[in-house]
Design a protein around this motif. Structure first.
Motif, PDB file in Angstrom:
ATOM      1  N   MET A   1       0.840  -1.210   0.000  1.00  0.00           N
ATOM      2  CA  MET A   1       0.000   0.000   0.000  1.00  0.00           C
ATOM      3  C   MET A   1       0.872   1.255   0.000  1.00  0.00           C
ATOM      4  O   MET A   1       0.575   2.226  -0.696  1.00  0.00           O
ATOM      5  N   PHE A   2       1.950   1.238   0.797  1.00  0.00           N
ATOM      6  CA  PHE A   2       2.859   2.378   0.830  1.00  0.00           C
ATOM      7  C   PHE A   2       3.500   2.598  -0.533  1.00  0.00           C
ATOM      8  O   PHE A   2       3.632   3.743  -0.990  1.00  0.00           O
ATOM      9  N   ASP A   3       3.889   1.499  -1.195  1.00  0.00           N
ATOM     10  CA  ASP A   3       4.485   1.610  -2.527  1.00  0.00           C
ATOM     11  C   ASP A   3       3.501   2.197  -3.529  1.00  0.00           C
ATOM     12  O   ASP A   3       3.883   2.984  -4.407  1.00  0.00           O
ATOM     13  N   GLN A   4       2.231   1.836  -3.398  1.00  0.00           N
ATOM     14  CA  GLN A   4       1.208   2.378  -4.291  1.00  0.00           C
ATOM     15  C   GLN A   4       1.045   3.879  -4.075  1.00  0.00           C
ATOM     16  O   GLN A   4       0.878   4.640  -5.040  1.00  0.00           O
ATOM     17  N   LEU A   5       1.088   4.310  -2.817  1.00  0.00           N
ATOM     18  CA  LEU A   5       0.984   5.738  -2.519  1.00  0.00           C
ATOM     19  C   LEU A   5       2.158   6.498  -3.112  1.00  0.00           C
ATOM     20  O   LEU A   5       1.979   7.570  -3.716  1.00  0.00           O
ATOM     21  N   ILE A   6       3.363   5.956  -2.940  1.00  0.00           N
ATOM     22  CA  ILE A   6       4.551   6.611  -3.489  1.00  0.00           C
ATOM     23  C   ILE A   6       4.453   6.713  -5.014  1.00  0.00           C
ATOM     24  O   ILE A   6       4.759   7.754  -5.616  1.00  0.00           O
ATOM     25  N   ALA A   7       3.997   5.618  -5.651  1.00  0.00           N
ATOM     26  CA  ALA A   7       3.854   5.620  -7.107  1.00  0.00           C
ATOM     27  C   ALA A   7       2.827   6.668  -7.540  1.00  0.00           C
ATOM     28  O   ALA A   7       3.012   7.359  -8.555  1.00  0.00           O
ATOM     29  N   TYR A   8       1.736   6.815  -6.774  1.00  0.00           N
ATOM     30  CA  TYR A   8       0.716   7.803  -7.109  1.00  0.00           C
ATOM     31  C   TYR A   8       1.274   9.224  -6.972  1.00  0.00           C
ATOM     32  O   TYR A   8       1.093  10.071  -7.866  1.00  0.00           O
ATOM     33  N   LEU A   9       1.969   9.489  -5.859  1.00  0.00           N
ATOM     34  CA  LEU A   9       2.533  10.824  -5.663  1.00  0.00           C
ATOM     35  C   LEU A   9       3.552  11.159  -6.744  1.00  0.00           C
ATOM     36  O   LEU A   9       3.620  12.295  -7.234  1.00  0.00           O
ATOM     37  N   ASP A  10       4.336  10.175  -7.155  1.00  0.00           N
ATOM     38  CA  ASP A  10       5.318  10.400  -8.226  1.00  0.00           C
ATOM     39  C   ASP A  10       4.618  10.667  -9.557  1.00  0.00           C
ATOM     40  O   ASP A  10       5.106  11.453 -10.381  1.00  0.00           O
ATOM     41  N   SER A  11       3.472  10.014  -9.783  1.00  0.00           N
ATOM     42  CA  SER A  11       2.729  10.258 -11.028  1.00  0.00           C
ATOM     43  C   SER A  11       2.191  11.682 -11.069  1.00  0.00           C
ATOM     44  O   SER A  11       2.144  12.312 -12.132  1.00  0.00           O
ATOM     45  N   VAL A  12       1.791  12.208  -9.907  1.00  0.00           N
ATOM     46  CA  VAL A  12       1.336  13.595  -9.836  1.00  0.00           C
ATOM     47  C   VAL A  12       2.499  14.550 -10.080  1.00  0.00           C
ATOM     48  O   VAL A  12       2.392  15.515 -10.842  1.00  0.00           O
ATOM     49  N   ARG A  13       3.634  14.248  -9.453  1.00  0.00           N
ATOM     50  CA  ARG A  13       4.799  15.109  -9.602  1.00  0.00           C
ATOM     51  C   ARG A  13       5.275  15.157 -11.048  1.00  0.00           C
ATOM     52  O   ARG A  13       5.800  16.177 -11.509  1.00  0.00           O
ATOM     53  N   ALA A  14       5.102  14.058 -11.791  1.00  0.00           N
ATOM     54  CA  ALA A  14       5.506  14.030 -13.197  1.00  0.00           C
ATOM     55  C   ALA A  14       4.651  14.952 -14.052  1.00  0.00           C
ATOM     56  O   ALA A  14       5.076  15.394 -15.121  1.00  0.00           O
ATOM     57  N   ARG A  15       3.447  15.283 -13.583  1.00  0.00           N
ATOM     58  CA  ARG A  15       2.540  16.132 -14.346  1.00  0.00           C
ATOM     59  C   ARG A  15       2.453  17.559 -13.818  1.00  0.00           C
ATOM     60  O   ARG A  15       1.802  18.415 -14.445  1.00  0.00           O
ATOM     61  N   ASP A  16       3.079  17.819 -12.682  1.00  0.00           N
ATOM     62  CA  ASP A  16       2.993  19.144 -12.075  1.00  0.00           C
ATOM     63  C   ASP A  16       4.382  19.565 -11.586  1.00  0.00           C
ATOM     64  O   ASP A  16       4.922  18.946 -10.670  1.00  0.00           O
ATOM     65  N   PRO A  17       4.969  20.605 -12.176  1.00  0.00           N
ATOM     66  CA  PRO A  17       6.320  21.020 -11.770  1.00  0.00           C
ATOM     67  C   PRO A  17       6.352  21.827 -10.481  1.00  0.00           C
ATOM     68  O   PRO A  17       7.432  22.164  -9.997  1.00  0.00           O
ATOM     69  N   ALA A  18       5.205  22.154  -9.906  1.00  0.00           N
ATOM     70  CA  ALA A  18       5.171  23.047  -8.750  1.00  0.00           C
ATOM     71  C   ALA A  18       5.709  22.435  -7.459  1.00  0.00           C
ATOM     72  O   ALA A  18       6.451  23.089  -6.734  1.00  0.00           O
ATOM     73  N   PRO A  19       5.329  21.195  -7.096  1.00  0.00           N
ATOM     74  CA  PRO A  19       5.758  20.683  -5.784  1.00  0.00           C
ATOM     75  C   PRO A  19       7.247  20.391  -5.722  1.00  0.00           C
ATOM     76  O   PRO A  19       7.835  19.881  -6.674  1.00  0.00           O
ATOM     77  N   ARG A  20       7.853  20.711  -4.582  1.00  0.00           N
ATOM     78  CA  ARG A  20       9.276  20.428  -4.363  1.00  0.00           C
ATOM     79  C   ARG A  20       9.499  19.050  -3.755  1.00  0.00           C
ATOM     80  O   ARG A  20      10.615  18.546  -3.743  1.00  0.00           O
ATOM     81  N   SER A  21       8.436  18.456  -3.218  1.00  0.00           N
ATOM     82  CA  SER A  21       8.574  17.151  -2.591  1.00  0.00           C
ATOM     83  C   SER A  21       7.231  16.438  -2.598  1.00  0.00           C
ATOM     84  O   SER A  21       6.187  17.036  -2.899  1.00  0.00           O
ATOM     85  N   ARG A  22       7.246  15.169  -2.240  1.00  0.00           N
ATOM     86  CA  ARG A  22       6.005  14.407  -2.123  1.00  0.00           C
ATOM     87  C   ARG A  22       5.138  14.932  -0.986  1.00  0.00           C
ATOM     88  O   ARG A  22       3.904  14.828  -1.053  1.00  0.00           O
TER      89      ARG A  22
END
Length: 235
Positions: A1-22
């Protein structure tokens, strides 16, 4: 479940340059709205409709995003900002991006029977801000809907829809093959760095000045014969 959350947050970061971190992404209203929806949809499937609606109501109050508990949502949905409405029978595939003020709305059946009345978005679809997708239509895989477009008919795979009522516009192959297009709206020219935009405006102003000079010269050429004819008539 934790890995899925990390993968989801990384997918968001790939589409949005604004966040500096997860950690920043964890504060996004779209992330919270999706989390609440997972719970509400689980309750909805268990026919605990009141509890599902309560969770939905709480989510809407906290995030300004209204996702009906009955909506079916795939992996890695990214709702960028709020004020989005997703109806009961909407179906959303994987890696879909929805910007602010979007409605996935339904039609009102004349027979009073609910049925399928909201859109289906296939994988990798991008919906620009303010777009209205209405009715039990299908938006094909990798399709893009531009800002403020109103779509009431099926969208072919890979098409880009613009306008009121939305119409399809062809885009260059190199644009279509790009993994992600912000707001689902490709530009005629790539975004320019630095003073590129200023240089482009200056070039257009020079071109406009040249065209004005050519028009003035053509007017002068037309006036010379007219003057000659008047002089000859006077003689």
């Amino acid at each position: 479940m934790f890995d899925q959350l990390i993968a989801y947050l990384d997918s968001v970061r790939a589409r949005d340059p604004a966040p500096r971190s997860r950690w920043e992404i964890l504060l996004y209203p779209g992330v919270w709205a999706l989390g609440f929806h997972r719970l509400a949809h689980w309750l909805f499937d268990g026919e605990l409709y009141f509890l599902a609606r309560f969770v939905n109501h709480l989510s809407r109050w906290l995030t300004a995003i209204d996702i009906h508990p009955g909506a079916k949502i795939g992996r890695n949905l990214f709702i960028d900002h709020g004020f989005t409405v997703i109806g009961e029978t909407a179906e959303i595939g994987d890696n879909v991006t929805i910007y602010q003020c979007v409605t996935l709305g339904g039609t009102n059946p004349t027979n009073g029977v609910g049925g399928k009345r909201h859109p289906t978005l296939k994988d990798n679809v991008i919906i620009g801000s303010g777009a209205q997708i209405i009715g039990p239509i299908v938006v094909g895989e990798r399709a893009r809907v531009g800002a403020n477009a109103v779509v009431t008919d099926d969208v072919p795979e890979g098409a880009t829809m613009i306008g009121l009522k939305a119409r399809s516009t062809l885009v260059p192959a190199e644009t279509w093959l790009r993994e992600f297009i912000p707001y689902g709206t490709p530009c005629d020219e790539p975004c320019e760095q630095g003073n590129g935009g200023v240089e482009r405006v200056e070039a257009l102003e020079r071109e406009l000045a040249e065209l004005r000079a050519e028009v003035a010269a053509l007017k002068e050429e037309r006036q010379v014969p007219a003057r000659s004819r008047k002089t000859g008539a006077a003689s």
